[in-house]
Write an enzyme that holds these catalytic residues in place. Structure first.
Site, PDB file in Angstrom:
ATOM      1  N   LYS A 232       1.912   3.898  -2.349  1.00 59.15           N
ATOM      2  CA  LYS A 232       0.660   3.771  -3.100  1.00 59.15           C
ATOM      3  C   LYS A 232      -0.269   4.938  -2.762  1.00 59.15           C
ATOM      4  O   LYS A 232      -0.327   5.366  -1.609  1.00 59.15           O
ATOM      5  CB  LYS A 232       0.057   2.426  -2.664  1.00 59.15           C
ATOM      6  CG  LYS A 232      -1.303   2.116  -3.172  1.00 59.15           C
ATOM      7  CD  LYS A 232      -1.782   0.783  -2.602  1.00 59.15           C
ATOM      8  CE  LYS A 232      -2.609   0.993  -1.361  1.00 59.15           C
ATOM      9  NZ  LYS A 232      -3.598  -0.065  -1.083  1.00 59.15           N
TER      10      LYS A 232
ATOM     11  N   LYS B  73      -6.634   5.864   0.146  1.00 53.94           N
ATOM     12  CA  LYS B  73      -7.751   6.551   0.793  1.00 53.94           C
ATOM     13  C   LYS B  73      -7.368   6.990   2.195  1.00 53.94           C
ATOM     14  O   LYS B  73      -7.854   7.999   2.685  1.00 53.94           O
ATOM     15  CB  LYS B  73      -8.938   5.581   0.937  1.00 53.94           C
ATOM     16  CG  LYS B  73      -9.771   5.407  -0.299  1.00 53.94           C
ATOM     17  CD  LYS B  73     -10.894   4.413   0.005  1.00 53.94           C
ATOM     18  CE  LYS B  73     -11.785   4.189  -1.186  1.00 53.94           C
ATOM     19  NZ  LYS B  73     -12.727   3.080  -0.963  1.00 53.94           N
TER      20      LYS B  73
ATOM     21  N   LYS C 115      -2.598  -3.692   9.100  1.00 55.02           N
ATOM     22  CA  LYS C 115      -3.659  -2.995   9.842  1.00 55.02           C
ATOM     23  C   LYS C 115      -3.959  -3.576  11.210  1.00 55.02           C
ATOM     24  O   LYS C 115      -4.452  -2.863  12.083  1.00 55.02           O
ATOM     25  CB  LYS C 115      -4.966  -3.027   9.033  1.00 55.02           C
ATOM     26  CG  LYS C 115      -4.969  -2.154   7.811  1.00 55.02           C
ATOM     27  CD  LYS C 115      -6.396  -2.029   7.314  1.00 55.02           C
ATOM     28  CE  LYS C 115      -6.509  -1.161   6.093  1.00 55.02           C
ATOM     29  NZ  LYS C 115      -7.850  -1.249   5.507  1.00 55.02           N
TER      30      LYS C 115
HETATM   31  P1  AMP Z   1     -10.325   0.441  -1.947  1.00 54.59           P
HETATM   32  O1  AMP Z   1      -9.988   1.868  -1.990  1.00 54.59           O
HETATM   33  O2  AMP Z   1      -9.412  -0.322  -1.062  1.00 54.59           O
HETATM   34  O3  AMP Z   1     -11.779   0.145  -1.697  1.00 54.59           O
HETATM   35  O4  AMP Z   1     -10.028  -0.088  -3.390  1.00 54.59           O
HETATM   36  C1  AMP Z   1     -10.950  -0.114  -4.452  1.00 54.59           C
HETATM   37  C2  AMP Z   1     -10.268  -0.610  -5.706  1.00 54.59           C
HETATM   38  O5  AMP Z   1      -9.258   0.318  -6.125  1.00 54.59           O
HETATM   39  C3  AMP Z   1      -9.538  -1.954  -5.526  1.00 54.59           C
HETATM   40  O6  AMP Z   1      -9.716  -2.735  -6.695  1.00 54.59           O
HETATM   41  C4  AMP Z   1      -8.108  -1.561  -5.345  1.00 54.59           C
HETATM   42  O7  AMP Z   1      -7.220  -2.569  -5.765  1.00 54.59           O
HETATM   43  C5  AMP Z   1      -8.007  -0.334  -6.255  1.00 54.59           C
HETATM   44  N1  AMP Z   1      -6.950   0.597  -5.808  1.00 54.59           N
HETATM   45  C6  AMP Z   1      -6.861   1.186  -4.583  1.00 54.59           C
HETATM   46  N2  AMP Z   1      -5.772   1.996  -4.508  1.00 54.59           N
HETATM   47  C7  AMP Z   1      -5.152   1.906  -5.717  1.00 54.59           C
HETATM   48  C8  AMP Z   1      -3.974   2.507  -6.286  1.00 54.59           C
HETATM   49  N3  AMP Z   1      -3.208   3.362  -5.588  1.00 54.59           N
HETATM   50  N4  AMP Z   1      -3.645   2.180  -7.561  1.00 54.59           N
HETATM   51  C9  AMP Z   1      -4.405   1.310  -8.284  1.00 54.59           C
HETATM   52  N5  AMP Z   1      -5.521   0.728  -7.813  1.00 54.59           N
HETATM   53  C10 AMP Z   1      -5.911   1.006  -6.554  1.00 54.59           C
END
Ligand code: AMP
Ligand code: TRP
Length: 323
Positions: free
Chosen positions: A188, A191, A107
């Site tokens: 992956k 968001k 990033k």
């Molecule tokens: P974030 O969206 O970065 O705030 O992530 C929130 C939580 O969701 C964190 O614990 C990440 O590790 C988990 N997470 C985000 N994307 C994925 C994905 N594609 N698969 C599994 N876990 C995810």
């Protein structure tokens, strides 16, 4: 289970990867903390017009999961100890180790216009966790490297000043720690992916969930097999269905092996709707009840503050700061 802390950013909309990788593991027990990490979200396109509403949306989702009764659900910026602890830990963290973080490399590194906040992101995350004497941090696989760094910082702090914080560990699900994009099963689910068809959002209506799963990119051939290398698309759907239903991947694969992709995708879609539908509806109900949500967040804030201030004082004392 030991004491648990986890955090989610109120940026972008949550998707089924967040649910499977993280949220699903959260349990409502006293001594557990679930935090809306709004300060972390300032590192990516802060939008003053929507930040508060998004934080409340996320808090409502956590409450809809059944959290916030015994456990504390709270908003990071309402507990000032997090920012103060961040400075103390920034003086323990090393530039070299922060520079090695994949998230920062992707990033921000080599971009002089990147914020210092983006660089310090894992230090704020360390502060979140170390303030609460946490043993276990349920997260998705993408947070593994941050947790290793946080352990190193915690151990360094302890070796400099005596055992003053608990060294936490990541708890990453063996199945579903990484959910992949519906449109590109080698990436992956994220968001930040601009393609709405790449992910099922936790706010999607049932019909849209079904449409997205049915349109998911699958692999050549027509047999439903679990083989992440040869069949990444089908394997991703199999893992999702298995985790959400509580049945093993092999059971799903056997059941649909020769049924063809169409009926298999319909069954996966039904399974996703069965889990996400009620959660979405309950989150909406809670979001429309500001009194209930406000009460839970205030209770969470008070409990978080009490614990965080205690640990912060202990660390300051150990470092030799005059209290
Ligand atoms: P974030 O969206 O970065 O705030 O992530 C929130 C939580 O969701 C964190 O614990 C990440 O590790 C988990 N997470 C985000 N994307 C994925 C994905 N594609 N698969 C599994 N876990 C995810
Ligand atoms: N960095 C985490 C993510 O992007 C969010 C987070 C912030 C977090 N602080 C935390 C997760 C503390 C677990 C514990 O998903």
């Amino acid at each position: 289970m030991g004491r648990v802390f986890s955090g989610l950013q109120p940026t972008g909309e949550l998707h089924i990867g967040n649910y499977i990788g993280a949220l699903r593991q959260f349990t409502d027990q006293s001594g557990h903390y679930y935090c809306v990490v709004d300060l972390h979200s300032l590192t990516v396109e802060p939008d003053p017009a929507t930040l508060e509403a998004r934080s409340l949306d996320l808090a409502a989702l956590l409450v809809a999961l059944g959290l916030g009764r015994k456990s504390a659900v709270f908003i990071q910026s309402q507990v000032p100890a997090h920012t103060e602890m961040t400075w103390l830990l920034a003086c323990e963290a090393r530039i070299g180790e922060l520079n090695r973080m994949t998230q920062f490399k992707v990033k921000g590194r080599n971009r002089p216009q990147s914020s210092v906040g983006l660089f310090l992101y894992p230090v704020l995350m360390a502060a979140d966790i170390l303030l609460y004497d946490i043993e276990e941090v349920p997260v998705g696989d993408d947070q593994r490297q941050h947790l290793e760094l946080i352990r190193d910082v915690a151990m360094r702090l302890n070796s400099h000043y005596g055992d003053v914080v608990v060294v936490p560990r990541a708890v990453i699900p063996t199945l579903g720690g990484r959910v992949f994009s519906l449109t590109d099963p080698l990436q992956k689910m994220s968001k930040s992916d601009p393609d709405p068809m790449s992910k099922v959002l936790l706010t999607d209506p049932d019909e849209l969930i079904v449409r997205k799963i049915k349109a998911a990119v699958t692999d050549s051939g027509r047999e439903v097999l679990h083989d992440p290398v040869a069949k990444p698309g089908i394997s991703n759907l199999l893992e999702m269905a298995a985790v959400l239903s509580g049945e093993p991947v092999t059971v799903w694969a056997e059941r649909y092996r020769s049924a063809g992709y169409g009926p298999f995708k319909q069954a996966v879609a039904d399974q996703v709707v069965a889990v996400i539908g009620p959660l979405r509806d309950e989150a909406q109900r809670i979001r429309k009840d500001p009194a209930e949500l406000g009460r839970i967040l205030e209770d969470g804030r008070l409990r978080a503050r009490e614990q965080a201030d205690l640990r912060l004082s202990a660390v300051k004392r150990a470092i030799g700061l005059h209290l």
